[in-house]
Design an enzyme around this catalytic site. Structure first.
Site, PDB file in Angstrom:
ATOM      1  N   GLU A  59       0.827  -1.218   0.000  1.00 32.62           N
ATOM      2  CA  GLU A  59       0.000   0.000   0.000  1.00 32.62           C
ATOM      3  C   GLU A  59       0.852   1.255   0.000  1.00 32.62           C
ATOM      4  OE1 GLU A  59      -0.700  -2.706   1.685  1.00 32.62           O
ATOM      5  OE2 GLU A  59      -2.553  -3.268   0.674  1.00 32.62           O
ATOM      6  N   HIS A 128     -12.078  -4.015   8.461  1.00 31.32           N
ATOM      7  CA  HIS A 128     -12.588  -3.927   7.083  1.00 31.32           C
ATOM      8  C   HIS A 128     -13.902  -3.154   7.042  1.00 31.32           C
ATOM      9  CE1 HIS A 128      -9.825  -7.351   6.676  1.00 31.32           C
ATOM     10  NE2 HIS A 128      -9.880  -7.211   5.362  1.00 31.32           N
TER      11      HIS A 128
END
Ligand code: TPP
Ligand code: MG
Lengths: 326, 346
Positions: A59, A128
């Site tokens: 990321e 999440h």
């Protein structure tokens, strides 16, 4: 007009922009197979794997390399997969993308879009499910976009791609599948322009992203109780449309802000403070927030539901605000 | 300047075992640049001691051969990403020392309008895309700049210089892997100066270090004496050729020594003076000067490089001292296009 989903509207926006401008490209994990939510499906076939690029699970590199690629003249659309994972790239976003233009004295800008699917999505638990939009509003240099409808997801994404600022583009996972009419033409929605979802006279309800739909449901229910609620979709949180909120509050005298994210330090607090500073005399009741308690999001459905702000919660608070007003 | 030789010394040199094809003019230019870097750094240190450079500055004294050897091999449209210790790199890439000095003093005319300071020195007009205040952060950014080159189809390259401490942060892994996966035109240069701030870098580094880590990612890597301008220059030149011809990323480890403290005001009492004295005997500028002297270049001309550089930088400093502060409204400019940054403040 074509009826399409929130996900497909964004895909249409990206495809149109990529056809228009060869410098636009998208990069993220699994994009070659359409992305984890299918929001890139079919694009690699049209644009090839250099412009719809896979990425390693890095990321910081996805974000950081995109900063470099933006400074070197391209317009990357960065896919973070889940908003939660963007936290692995906070330096690249906050210290690099958001600051480069300013600290380098305007020698560059960083035209990139950071797509971060956010929000509660059944039983995805604490890593999440988060909605961290208010964090980004605190960072000078960033634009923060929170679309709630398919049409907005097209018009705002197109504007985001054409923006010379880094844009944090938060799509809500729970509404990928909602359908709506989307203009076929080249629509560009301006940042900082709210949408009046529903007109009303008694109370203003301000929201954004998926929670906007909860606010609308609450307004519907309030109507049956004889309370006329105006629902405002902010669409973007920086810049945000103060004028729209002020003129609604001028009319109703009551403001309720609702968001899915945690109440403490949320963007509702910013709106409440701003309205109190500028419109105190217009208020018939203190501003109220309907937002999540400060706990992580659970896995088990009943626990997850405990912290979800429902239409019933909003109706209850709005009703109290009406009853205790002058 | 025309090269002037001591004829006898040149004869001896040409008949000696030193490589015959040594391009003397090339190293004469490096010598000049290294002296300008050192003079800039020494002047910046003075400005810091004078209280006119207010933020931390990190001097590259002792590391000039890397700056000159790497950056003078880059073309103007090649990108350079540097570190907090980046004055030398920036100067060698072609930036104007005057606007750099103004930036260090935070004055009007500074290269970043006085908004960046030493750790954010950049000059986009010569492809220098920025120092960085965050260790290692420029590695990903450099790979991304190279990614843009690949997408746009250019023949330029991207170069990232970083310290030996930077290899212990995530971007080293992520950025090198990225460059390898996408076969990007990037040159990674690690300045192994022995320290990361007050810490001996090796004490906090597991395994064999940057070169082996790069190799484990499939990136061809070499190691050179970073104080030997000939070694640095030749290695960089070859690697850049390979990168330009589509060979993908390359890594060069340059062994060197940080002759001053971490910042200009750090007395560096955490190391032995004898080690520092020893390191000074390996000063890259003296080594280059000896080489050129042996090759017959007139010593007074080499001396001239040093004195000219010092007077150039002193004049720049004297002028910078007189410069006004930046216009105040600049505080609100270059934030972003969207929204008014003045809103909701005060
Ligand atoms: C992410 C981050 N952590 C810590 C620091 C503080 N810091 C600045 S320079 C430095 C040492 C860096 O060492 P190295 O990479 O070897 O470069 P050198 O200073 O030796 O040139 C540290 C720890 C920083 N700027 N950024
Ligand atoms: Mg070091």
């Amino acid at each position: 007009m074509t009826v399409m989903t929130y996900a497909d509207a964004a895909k249409a926006a990206l495809a149109e922009e990529m056809r228009r401008d060869p410098l636009v490209w998208a990069v993220g994990e699994d994009l070659g197979r359409g992305g984890v939510f299918g929001q890139y499906k079919g694009l690699v076939e049209e644009f090839g794997s250099e412009r719809i690029s896979d990425a390693p699970i890095s990321e910081a590199a996805i974000m950081g390399a995109s900063v470099g690629a933006a400074m070197a003249g391209t317009r990357p659309v960065v896919e973070m997969r889940f908003a939660d994972f963007a936290l692995c790239a906070v330096d690249e976003l906050v210290n690099q993308a958001a600051k480069a233009r300013y600290m380098l004295g305007g020698q560059t800008n960083v035209p990139m879009v950071i797509r971060e699917p956010m929000g509660i999505w059944r039983s995805s638990a604490a890593q999440h499910s988060q909605s961290l939009e208010s964090w980004y509003t605190h960072i000078p240099g960033l634009v923060v976009v929170v679309p709630s409808t398919p049409a907005d997801n097209k018009g705002l994404l197109k504007s985001a791609i054409r923006s010379d600022d880094p844009v944090v583009y938060l799509e809500h996972k729970n509404i990928w599948g909602i359908k709506g009419e989307v203009p076929d033409e080249d629509i560009l929605l301006p940042f900082g322009k709210a949408r009046i979802e529903r007109e009303g006279a008694d109370i203003s309800i301000v929201s954004w992203s998926a929670q906007l739909h909860v606010a609308s449901e609450a307004a519907e229910n309030l109507q049956t109780k004889g309370i006329s609620a105006e629902v405002i979709d902010l669409r973007t949180l920086w810049p945000w449309d103060k004028e729209a909120v002020f003129s609604s509050v001028e009319k109703t005298g009551r403001l309720l802000v609702t968001h899915e994210s945690v109440s403490v330090g949320g963007f509702g607090a910013e709106i409440a403070a701003t309205v109190s500073e500028h419109m105190f005399k217009a208020l018939k009741h203190p501003v109220r927030r309907c937002a999540a308690p400060r706990v992580p999001i659970s896995y088990a459905p009943p626990l997850e539901d405990m912290i979800r702000v429902t239409a019933t919660n909003i109706v209850d608070v709005a009703t109290i605000m009406m009853d205790s007003g002058n | 300047m025309v090269l002037r030789y001591d004829v006898i010394a040149k004869e001896i040199f040409l008949s000696s075992s030193i490589p015959l094809n040594l391009d003397i003019e090339r190293y004469f230019n490096h010598h000049k640049m290294m002296n300008r870097i050192r003079a800039f750094e020494e002047t910046a240190a003075t400005a810091n001691a004078d209280g006119l450079v207010l933020g931390a500055i990190h001097l590259s004294i002792g590391q000039e051969a890397i700056a000159s050897g790497v950056c003078q091999n880059l073309e103007k449209d090649d990108f350079l990403l540097s570190t907090h210790r980046g004055h030398g790199h920036t100067l060698a890439k072609g930036a104007n020392p005057q606007s750099m000095m103004l930036e260090l003093l935070g004055r009007r005319g500074g290269i970043c309008k006085g908004k960046g300071g030493s750790m954010h020195i950049a000059d986009f007009s010569v492809g220098m895309l920025g120092a960085n205040g965050v260790v290692s952060a420029n590695i990903n950014i450099a790979s991304g700049a190279a990614h843009a080159i690949k997408l746009k189809g250019g023949n330029n390259i991207s170069c990232c210089i970083f310290g030996d401490g930077a290899i212990n942060r995530g971007p080293f892994l992520e950025g090198l892997n990225w460059a390898g996966v996408f076969k990007l035109p990037v040159l990674f240069v690690c300045e192994k100066n022995g320290f990361a701030s007050t810490t001996v870098t090796e004490a906090m580094t597991s395994g064999e270090g940057g070169k082996q880590r790069a190799q484990s990612l499939g990136i061809p890597a070499e190691e050179v004496d970073g104080n030997d301008i000939v070694e640095v220059d030749e290695c960089v030149r070859q690697n850049i050729e390979e990168i330009r011809s589509g060979g993908g990323p390359r890594f060069i480890l340059c062994n060197t020594y940080r002759l001053h403290g971490h910042t200009a005001s750090d007395p560096a009492l955490y190391r032995e003076q004898k080690d520092v004295d020893e390191a000074w005997r390996n000063d890259p500028i003296s080594k280059c000067r000896d080489l050129l002297k042996n090759a017959g270049v007139l010593d007074e001309d080499l001396e001239g490089h040093q004195t000219d550089a010092l007077s150039e930088m002193r004049a720049i400093y004297d002028e910078a001292k007189q410069a006004p502060w930046p216009e105040l409204q600049l505080a609100y400019e270059d934030v972003q296009d969207s929204g008014d940054p003045r809103e909701e403040a005060f």
